[in-house]
Write a protein that holds these residues in place. Structure first.
Motif, PDB file in Angstrom:
ATOM      1  N   VAL A  38       0.096  -2.759  -1.111  1.00  0.00           N
ATOM      2  CA  VAL A  38      -0.089  -2.803  -2.561  1.00  0.00           C
ATOM      3  C   VAL A  38       0.664  -4.009  -3.101  1.00  0.00           C
ATOM      4  N   CYS A  46      -5.083  -3.425  -4.045  1.00  0.00           N
ATOM      5  CA  CYS A  46      -4.435  -3.376  -2.741  1.00  0.00           C
ATOM      6  C   CYS A  46      -4.953  -4.541  -1.919  1.00  0.00           C
ATOM      7  N   CYS A  90      -8.088   0.345  -3.339  1.00  0.00           N
ATOM      8  CA  CYS A  90      -6.995   1.146  -2.783  1.00  0.00           C
ATOM      9  C   CYS A  90      -7.532   2.440  -2.179  1.00  0.00           C
TER      10      CYS A  90
END
Length: 163
Positions: A38, A46, A90
């Motif tokens: 991240v 991400c 992500c």
């Protein structure tokens, strides 16, 4: 006494139902993103890392001399191994519904065959790799740029105006 208590505990544990198999939904999310980091300056984005292997060329040469034929094998590196980092959705984005959307977008582009089942499997990862090669990313992890081209990730306002 101990044996009786242990037997009772063992019998009771057999009555507890096993938890439902959710690995079908959890594992695809993890395997879809690979090693992910991240970016703390942009927590909604991400990054994934991928390695492209070195390309090695093998040349076999034969030559004739007084004793007969001699064969020599020579290997050389044509392209070095490369580590690339790119923005990717992500892990929490990789729901079965999002994976099914990715699959439908790839099916429409004839990069994979159906059905869109929401499971990140080998055929889905292969199709992602083929789709994003144009961007210079030889990875089966979906990049943000490829997700935008598939129509699955929204462009931000400044990005949309620049296009």
């Amino acid at each position: 006494m101990f044996r009786l208590a242990f037997a009772a505990l063992l019998a009771l544990s057999a009555c507890i139902p096993a938890p439902p198999d959710v690995s079908r939904f959890i594992e695809p999310a993890l395997s879809a993103t690979g090693d992910q980091v991240v970016d703390l300056t942009r927590p909604e984005i991400c990054q994934a890392r991928d390695e492209t292997p070195a390309v090695i060329e093998t040349v076999v040469q034969s030559r004739q001399d007084a004793g007969g034929y001699q064969t020599e094998t020579v290997q050389r590196i044509v392209a070095d191994r490369e580590e690339i980092w790119f923005d990717t959705p992500c892990r929490d984005s990789w729901t079965p519904a999002f994976i099914a959307s990715v699959q439908r977008a790839l099916i429409v582009r004839q990069l994979m065959n159906g059905p869109a089942d929401g499971v990140m499997d080998r055929r889905t990862r292969s199709a992602i790799r083929v789709f994003q090669r144009d961007e210079g990313i030889n990875s089966d992890v979906l990049s943000i740029a490829a997700g935008k081209r598939l129509g699955l990730i929204v462009y931000d306002r400044d990005e949309a105006l620049a296009k």
